[in-house]
Design a protein around this motif. Structure first.
Motif, PDB file in Angstrom:
ATOM      1  N   ALA A 345       0.853  -1.209   0.000  1.00 55.11           N
ATOM      2  CA  ALA A 345       0.000   0.000   0.000  1.00 55.11           C
ATOM      3  C   ALA A 345       0.882   1.250   0.000  1.00 55.11           C
ATOM      4  CB  ALA A 345      -0.887  -0.009   1.237  1.00 55.11           C
ATOM      5  N   PRO A 346       0.427   2.330  -0.677  1.00 50.35           N
ATOM      6  CA  PRO A 346       1.242   3.544  -0.730  1.00 50.35           C
ATOM      7  C   PRO A 346       1.545   4.064   0.673  1.00 50.35           C
ATOM      8  CG  PRO A 346      -0.836   3.821  -1.925  1.00 50.35           C
ATOM      9  CD  PRO A 346      -0.843   2.456  -1.351  1.00 50.35           C
ATOM     10  N   ARG A 347       2.700   4.628   0.827  1.00 49.63           N
ATOM     11  CA  ARG A 347       3.110   5.128   2.133  1.00 49.63           C
ATOM     12  C   ARG A 347       2.834   6.626   2.203  1.00 49.63           C
ATOM     13  NH1 ARG A 347       4.762   0.323   4.959  1.00 49.63           N
ATOM     14  NH2 ARG A 347       3.849  -1.072   3.413  1.00 49.63           N
ATOM     15  N   ASP A 348       1.923   6.999   3.096  1.00 49.69           N
ATOM     16  CA  ASP A 348       1.515   8.407   3.187  1.00 49.69           C
ATOM     17  C   ASP A 348       2.120   9.134   4.370  1.00 49.69           C
ATOM     18  OD1 ASP A 348      -0.088   8.450   0.921  1.00 49.69           O
ATOM     19  OD2 ASP A 348      -1.672   7.377   1.987  1.00 49.69           O
ATOM     20  N   ARG A 349       2.845   8.399   5.235  1.00 45.44           N
ATOM     21  CA  ARG A 349       3.439   9.051   6.410  1.00 45.44           C
ATOM     22  C   ARG A 349       4.944   8.784   6.435  1.00 45.44           C
ATOM     23  NH1 ARG A 349      -0.786   6.240   7.891  1.00 45.44           N
ATOM     24  NH2 ARG A 349       0.470   4.773   9.102  1.00 45.44           N
ATOM     25  N   PRO A 350       5.647   9.222   5.382  1.00 46.56           N
ATOM     26  CA  PRO A 350       7.078   8.939   5.322  1.00 46.56           C
ATOM     27  C   PRO A 350       7.884   9.867   6.238  1.00 46.56           C
ATOM     28  CG  PRO A 350       6.422  10.228   3.434  1.00 46.56           C
ATOM     29  CD  PRO A 350       5.179   9.981   4.214  1.00 46.56           C
ATOM     30  N   ALA A 351       9.059   9.410   6.606  1.00 45.13           N
ATOM     31  CA  ALA A 351       9.954  10.231   7.428  1.00 45.13           C
ATOM     32  C   ALA A 351      11.373  10.065   6.927  1.00 45.13           C
ATOM     33  CB  ALA A 351       9.859   9.792   8.887  1.00 45.13           C
ATOM     34  N   VAL A 352      12.154  11.127   7.103  1.00 48.75           N
ATOM     35  CA  VAL A 352      13.567  11.097   6.721  1.00 48.75           C
ATOM     36  C   VAL A 352      14.374  11.387   7.984  1.00 48.75           C
ATOM     37  CG1 VAL A 352      15.348  12.174   5.275  1.00 48.75           C
ATOM     38  CG2 VAL A 352      13.016  11.913   4.394  1.00 48.75           C
ATOM     39  N   VAL A 353      15.420  10.608   8.224  1.00 54.03           N
ATOM     40  CA  VAL A 353      16.259  10.842   9.405  1.00 54.03           C
ATOM     41  C   VAL A 353      17.635  11.306   8.933  1.00 54.03           C
ATOM     42  CG1 VAL A 353      17.232   9.848  11.497  1.00 54.03           C
ATOM     43  CG2 VAL A 353      15.002   9.072  10.668  1.00 54.03           C
ATOM     44  N   GLY A 354      18.011  12.499   9.360  1.00 55.20           N
ATOM     45  CA  GLY A 354      19.266  13.101   8.898  1.00 55.20           C
ATOM     46  C   GLY A 354      18.920  14.270   7.987  1.00 55.20           C
ATOM     47  N   ALA A 355      19.280  15.484   8.418  1.00 56.89           N
ATOM     48  CA  ALA A 355      18.887  16.675   7.644  1.00 56.89           C
ATOM     49  C   ALA A 355      20.098  17.303   6.971  1.00 56.89           C
ATOM     50  CB  ALA A 355      18.187  17.680   8.555  1.00 56.89           C
ATOM     51  N   GLY A 356      21.040  16.466   6.549  1.00 52.98           N
ATOM     52  CA  GLY A 356      22.208  16.975   5.816  1.00 52.98           C
ATOM     53  C   GLY A 356      21.836  17.240   4.368  1.00 52.98           C
ATOM     54  N   ILE A 357      22.862  17.298   3.490  1.00 48.89           N
ATOM     55  CA  ILE A 357      22.617  17.603   2.069  1.00 48.89           C
ATOM     56  C   ILE A 357      21.586  16.642   1.490  1.00 48.89           C
ATOM     57  CG2 ILE A 357      23.701  17.761  -0.218  1.00 48.89           C
ATOM     58  CD1 ILE A 357      26.394  17.834   1.157  1.00 48.89           C
ATOM     59  N   MET A 358      21.774  15.345   1.782  1.00 48.56           N
ATOM     60  CA  MET A 358      20.919  14.348   1.142  1.00 48.56           C
ATOM     61  C   MET A 358      19.537  14.300   1.779  1.00 48.56           C
ATOM     62  SD  MET A 358      22.619  13.292  -1.326  1.00 48.56           S
ATOM     63  CE  MET A 358      21.700  11.882  -1.912  1.00 48.56           C
ATOM     64  N   GLY A 359      19.503  14.266   3.115  1.00 47.84           N
ATOM     65  CA  GLY A 359      18.213  14.203   3.805  1.00 47.84           C
ATOM     66  C   GLY A 359      17.342  15.391   3.426  1.00 47.84           C
ATOM     67  N   ALA A 360      17.944  16.571   3.342  1.00 47.34           N
ATOM     68  CA  ALA A 360      17.179  17.772   2.973  1.00 47.34           C
ATOM     69  C   ALA A 360      16.640  17.625   1.549  1.00 47.34           C
ATOM     70  CB  ALA A 360      18.071  19.008   3.085  1.00 47.34           C
ATOM     71  N   ALA A 425       6.842   7.502  15.473  1.00 48.33           N
ATOM     72  CA  ALA A 425       5.906   6.460  15.916  1.00 48.33           C
ATOM     73  C   ALA A 425       4.854   6.128  14.853  1.00 48.33           C
ATOM     74  CB  ALA A 425       5.247   6.882  17.218  1.00 48.33           C
ATOM     75  N   ASP A 426       4.361   7.137  14.133  1.00 41.28           N
ATOM     76  CA  ASP A 426       3.300   6.827  13.156  1.00 41.28           C
ATOM     77  C   ASP A 426       3.827   6.742  11.716  1.00 41.28           C
ATOM     78  OD1 ASP A 426       3.820   9.458  12.596  1.00 41.28           O
ATOM     79  OD2 ASP A 426       1.713  10.022  12.370  1.00 41.28           O
ATOM     80  N   ALA A 427       5.147   6.762  11.537  1.00 39.09           N
ATOM     81  CA  ALA A 427       5.687   6.732  10.162  1.00 39.09           C
ATOM     82  C   ALA A 427       5.460   5.349   9.531  1.00 39.09           C
ATOM     83  CB  ALA A 427       7.179   7.049  10.192  1.00 39.09           C
ATOM     84  N   ASP A 428       5.105   5.343   8.248  1.00 36.84           N
ATOM     85  CA  ASP A 428       4.949   4.038   7.585  1.00 36.84           C
ATOM     86  C   ASP A 428       6.138   3.725   6.669  1.00 36.84           C
ATOM     87  OD1 ASP A 428       4.321   5.905   5.680  1.00 36.84           O
ATOM     88  OD2 ASP A 428       2.231   5.283   5.436  1.00 36.84           O
ATOM     89  N   LEU A 429       7.029   4.697   6.474  1.00 41.46           N
ATOM     90  CA  LEU A 429       8.275   4.463   5.730  1.00 41.46           C
ATOM     91  C   LEU A 429       9.327   5.414   6.300  1.00 41.46           C
ATOM     92  CD1 LEU A 429       9.903   3.386   3.175  1.00 41.46           C
ATOM     93  CD2 LEU A 429       9.085   5.407   2.021  1.00 41.46           C
ATOM     94  N   VAL A 430      10.478   4.896   6.693  1.00 35.94           N
ATOM     95  CA  VAL A 430      11.533   5.749   7.235  1.00 35.94           C
ATOM     96  C   VAL A 430      12.756   5.636   6.340  1.00 35.94           C
ATOM     97  CG1 VAL A 430      13.020   6.248   9.212  1.00 35.94           C
ATOM     98  CG2 VAL A 430      10.699   5.407   9.594  1.00 35.94           C
ATOM     99  N   ILE A 431      13.282   6.771   5.905  1.00 35.04           N
ATOM    100  CA  ILE A 431      14.512   6.756   5.094  1.00 35.04           C
ATOM    101  C   ILE A 431      15.630   7.324   5.959  1.00 35.04           C
ATOM    102  CG2 ILE A 431      15.618   7.539   2.963  1.00 35.04           C
ATOM    103  CD1 ILE A 431      12.748   7.958   1.829  1.00 35.04           C
ATOM    104  N   GLU A 432      16.544   6.461   6.344  1.00 36.33           N
ATOM    105  CA  GLU A 432      17.671   6.901   7.178  1.00 36.33           C
ATOM    106  C   GLU A 432      18.728   7.512   6.265  1.00 36.33           C
ATOM    107  OE1 GLU A 432      21.475   6.906   8.062  1.00 36.33           O
ATOM    108  OE2 GLU A 432      20.917   4.972   7.166  1.00 36.33           O
ATOM    109  N   SER A 433      19.094   8.775   6.537  1.00 36.03           N
ATOM    110  CA  SER A 433      20.094   9.455   5.721  1.00 36.03           C
ATOM    111  C   SER A 433      21.026  10.250   6.630  1.00 36.03           C
ATOM    112  CB  SER A 433      19.412  10.356   4.682  1.00 36.03           C
ATOM    113  OG  SER A 433      20.378  10.869   3.798  1.00 36.03           O
ATOM    114  N   ALA A 434      21.439   9.612   7.715  1.00 42.21           N
ATOM    115  CA  ALA A 434      22.341  10.292   8.660  1.00 42.21           C
ATOM    116  C   ALA A 434      23.773  10.131   8.172  1.00 42.21           C
ATOM    117  CB  ALA A 434      22.169   9.714  10.059  1.00 42.21           C
ATOM    118  N   VAL A 489      19.749  15.692  -5.208  1.00 47.22           N
ATOM    119  CA  VAL A 489      18.525  14.884  -5.338  1.00 47.22           C
ATOM    120  C   VAL A 489      17.546  15.515  -6.325  1.00 47.22           C
ATOM    121  CG1 VAL A 489      16.566  13.936  -4.057  1.00 47.22           C
ATOM    122  CG2 VAL A 489      18.818  14.041  -2.985  1.00 47.22           C
ATOM    123  N   ARG A 490      17.472  16.844  -6.371  1.00 42.16           N
ATOM    124  CA  ARG A 490      16.468  17.485  -7.245  1.00 42.16           C
ATOM    125  C   ARG A 490      16.759  17.212  -8.726  1.00 42.16           C
ATOM    126  NH1 ARG A 490      19.844  21.457  -5.984  1.00 42.16           N
ATOM    127  NH2 ARG A 490      20.753  22.601  -7.734  1.00 42.16           N
TER     128      ARG A 490
END
Ligand code: NAD
Length: 747
Positions: A345-360, A425-434, A489-490
């Motif tokens: 199922a599509p993931r509507d509550r994604p999260a990114v961990v790490g706000a560096g160049i890539m995470g941003a 806690a409610d994320a359905d997809l987490v992208i770790e980019s630390a 990324v853009r």
């Protein structure tokens, strides 16, 4: 057109011997496979097109036969008051020619191609060759052959909806319009605007089309049919369509000085854009200029000949292939068997961990594609630095070349930030980019798994850590995979979805679907050092530094690469990536593939001297600064002392040898990648090289280029390079292809 279509099924209305819907009396309809013809009581016939078997209307052989049949029927009955051509598909008028038909043409004989051009043009011309006026109602994509049909009508009504786009994208396939586009458009909007529109291949919306004079009205979708009827009544009253037909059948109104100016300026712009590698845009200019002084009928012959020349070029064949690779990717789920809908199922509550160049960059890609996102970083200052840039990028308006402040403000509500993983806690997809440290990532992944729900997919953007190793942090490694984006990324469309040994099919399918939702081109790769792209990049970058050590100037190496068609030369690319980043990645790759490629001592020498590339103001070149648009400057004198301890004996070299040394080792590495099953097939290698490294599409991809040389020729070209060591040795797979005359891209 060659086979006559039987009459369509008559649905209601007049007696069986009434041959056409335009015979007056009650409303009635004739139904064909791809269109429906309906005559209203006023005598206006509406042709509603719905080509079956396609998501969008495309110009198929069936449609051409149906159009011919319905025009025949109109000729045999009472003439209608007028004709409206519209689409039965919301948001799609015609997206162009059927690509399958185009592929057939790639193999056709030139006289047959010219005949097909002429037959199509003559068929469309019948839309404006009778006393009644015709109007195309354009709601949705109106591209290529579809726009040629619309141009063949006496008038056009476009809707002001955002999905309405008109254009000639043929140059993107190495082609040009072949059904009268280069003849009708300059006669309608002027030769300068026509050259710009066709040679650039960009589309315009309804209001822009109205300003250009390409359409006669631009209205709301619900008002479009009424507007078309009004135009028919007006044309019947003043006969303006007959005057316009006479004007459009003559030469283009342009004086010689204007023509000369157009020729010179457009040729320069086109040469700048294509680098001389793409023959279609200059052919468009030549065709429009050559046809402009002639009656439309003669100009059309020039177009047919030019189209035929283009479609028989290798560039057209390669670009059509690249288009097909993209289509295959868009349909691909990334896994062999279908997965249950709940699992993917599509993931509507994604999260990114790490706000560096890539995470941003990844967070901004989410907002841009309309997907709210949470962003976590351990460092509040990193979050504070990242957020303005994320909003600016997400709200960037390509047309005005600035961020839209209102949109940025609206998007701010879609971006949640925190310094604690509890936000996940409610994320359905987490992208770790630390930060790229295994110990940090292992601890972080453990924390993430402890917070998220059982069905959450966890992905890492790591460049160098094996997925198998990071998976050890998790209790459920089946829900874990790599989701490797490229910097920036853009701009970079490729995403590697890295399947670890324990990754489940459902996890892969979720990651692939999510990357597509972000507008990316995902390719599934098996877990191995460098994954796919960095592994293929390694020999290219390494060889450039080796040549530099032998005394070949950086500027020459990079020029040869750009002439080959790469957007940046290898040493320019080093400076963009950052030599410190490249150094670290190089160690990992040398560890795995040191039998053929050793880590170069030059990179750490430059890093020690503070020459990290653009970000530090200098690397292999001098740069004014990371954000400056000032051109880079040659830094040969500055880096000479840094290179001196590592100089290699000079080798006489030619530009051809430089190109062979840069690109043939990538082909060798690709054969190893395929042997090891790192990707499914050579098509994925080609797509990845184009989307991640900008390998020139006109060459069709790395392996399509290798096929254009042939395996035996590659073996021959490697012979004089054999003394450079194992990195230039033909692989068993290459030798097998050479002896069997096989193809890298398969049969
Ligand atoms: P970066 O150094 O710019 O940013 C890393 C961020 O991670 C920092 O803001 C830091 O505060 C944060 N961080 C560190 N520990 C953390 C923790 N425990 N929890 C939350 N945040 C933490 O790095 P980057 O260049 O954005 O790279 C991030 C990832 O992307 C790395 O795995 C890298 O290999 C990968 N990657 C980088 C590039 C590239 O060109 N930079 C390209 C592809 C992939």
């Amino acid at each position: 057109m060659s086979t006559r279509r039987p009459h369509g099924e008559r649905e209601t209305g007049a007696a069986p011997d009434d041959p056409a819907p335009g015979n007056g009396g009650d409303a009635e309809a004739w139904v064909f496979e791809t269109l429906r013809a309906e005559c209203d009581p006023a005598g206006i016939v509406t042709l509603t097109v719905r080509v079956p078997g396609h998501r969008h209307n495309v110009v198929t052989q069936s449609f051409l036969l149906d159009l011919e049949a319905v025009l025949d029927q109109l000729d045999t009955g009472l003439p209608p008051l007028g004709l409206i051509l519209t689409s039965g598909r919301s948001g799609s008028f015609f997206s162009g020619a059927d690509i399958g038909r185009l592929e057939t043409l790639l193999r056709a004989a030139p006289p047959d191609i010219e005949w097909i051009c002429q037959a199509g043009r003559e068929l469309f011309a019948r839309l404006s060759s009778r006393p009644w006026p015709s109007v195309a109602v354009i709601d949705g994509a109106c591209l290529g052959g579809g726009l040629e049909i619309a141009l063949a009508c006496d008038a056009r009504v476009a809707t002001a909806a955002p999905h309405t786009l008109l254009g000639f994208p043929e140059v993107k396939l190495g082609l040009m319009p072949g059904w009268g586009g280069t003849v009708l458009l300059p006669r309608l909007v002027g030769p300068g605007a026509a050259v710009e529109m066709i040679a650039a291949g960009e589309s315009i919306d309804g209001p822009a089309a109205l300003r250009l004079g390409l359409v006669d009205a631009c209205v709301a979708p619900e008002a479009a049919l009424a507007a078309a009827r009004t135009l028919i009544h007006w044309r019947r009253a003043d006969n303006a369509h007959m005057t316009a037909r006479r004007r459009l059948s003559g030469p283009v109104d342009i004086d010689p000085a204007e023509r000369e100016f157009l020729a010179a300026t457009s040729a320069a712009v086109i040469a700048g854009r294509t680098g001389g590698h793409y023959p279609a845009p200059p052919a468009v200019l030549e065709t429009i200029l050559a046809g402009s002084g002639l009656p439309a009928r003669e100009a059309a012959h020039i177009e047919s000949k030019a189209f035929t020349r283009l479609i028989t070029t290798p560039v057209a064949r390669n670009l059509v292939r690249v288009f097909r690779l993209g289509e295959r990717n868009r349909r691909d789920t990334g896994v062999a068997a279908g997965e249950s809908p709940e699992a993917t199922a599509p993931r509507d509550r994604p999260a990114v961990v790490g706000a560096g160049i890539m995470g941003a960059g990844i967070a901004a890609a989410h907002l841009r594609s309309g997907c709210g996102v949470s962003l976590i970083d351990i460092d509040p200052a990193a979050l504070a630095r990242a957020v303005p840039g994320i909003l600016e990028e997400a709200a960037w308006d390509r047309a005005t070349r600035r961020a839209d402040p209102a949109r940025a403000a609206a998007l701010a509500g879609q971006l949640r930030t925190a310094t604690q993983t509890s936000l996940l806690a409610d994320a359905d997809l987490v992208i770790e980019s630390a930060v790229e440290r295994a110990d940090v990532k292992l601890a972080l992944l453990r924390d993430i798994e402890a917070v998220v729900g059982r069905s959450t997919v966890i992905a890492t953007n790591t460049s160098t850590n094996p997925i198998a190793r990071l998976a050890m942090a998790l209790e459920e490694p089946r829900r874990f995979c790599g989701l490797h984006f490229f910097n920036p990324v853009r701009r970079m469309t490729l995403v590697e979805v890295v399947r670890g040994p324990a990754t489940s099919d459902a996890t892969v399918a979720v990651a692939v679907a999510h990357a597509k939702r972000l507008g990316k081109c995902p390719i599934v790769v098996q877990d191995s050092p460098g994954f796919l792209v960095n592994r293929l990049l390694m020999p290219y970058l390494h060889e450039a530094v080796e040549m530099l050590r032998e005394g070949t100037p950086a500027t020459r190496i990079d020029r040869v690469s750009r002439r080959f068609g790469m957007p940046l030369g290898p040493l320019e690319l080093y400076d963009l990536i950052g030599l410190d980043t490249a150094f670290y990645a190089g160690l990992v790759l040398a560890d795995a593939y040191g039998d053929r490629i050793e880590a170069s001592p030059v990179i750490p020498a430059l890093v020690r001297a503070g020459r990290l590339g653009r970000k530090s103001g200098g690397g292999f070149y001098d740069h004014a600064g990371a954000r400056s648009s000032r051109p880079q400057a040659d830094a040969a004198a500055t880096i000479a002392p840094l290179l001196a301890p590592y100089r290699l004996p000079e080798r006489p070299t030619t530009d051809a040898t430089i190109a062979d040394r840069l690109f043939l080792p990538i082909v060798l590495e690709a054969t190893r990648v395929l042997d090891e099953g790192i990707v499914r097939d050579g098509h994925d290698v080609d797509l990845a090289m184009i989307h991640a490294l900008g390998f020139p599409p006109f060459r069709g991809g790395l392996l399509a280029w290798a096929d254009s040389l042939g395996a035996a020729e590659i073996v021959r070209r490697l012979e004089p390079l054999a003394d450079l060591g194992p990195r230039m040795q033909p692989t068993p797979a290459l030798l097998a292809l050479a002896s069997s005359a096989g193809r890298f891209t398969g049969p």
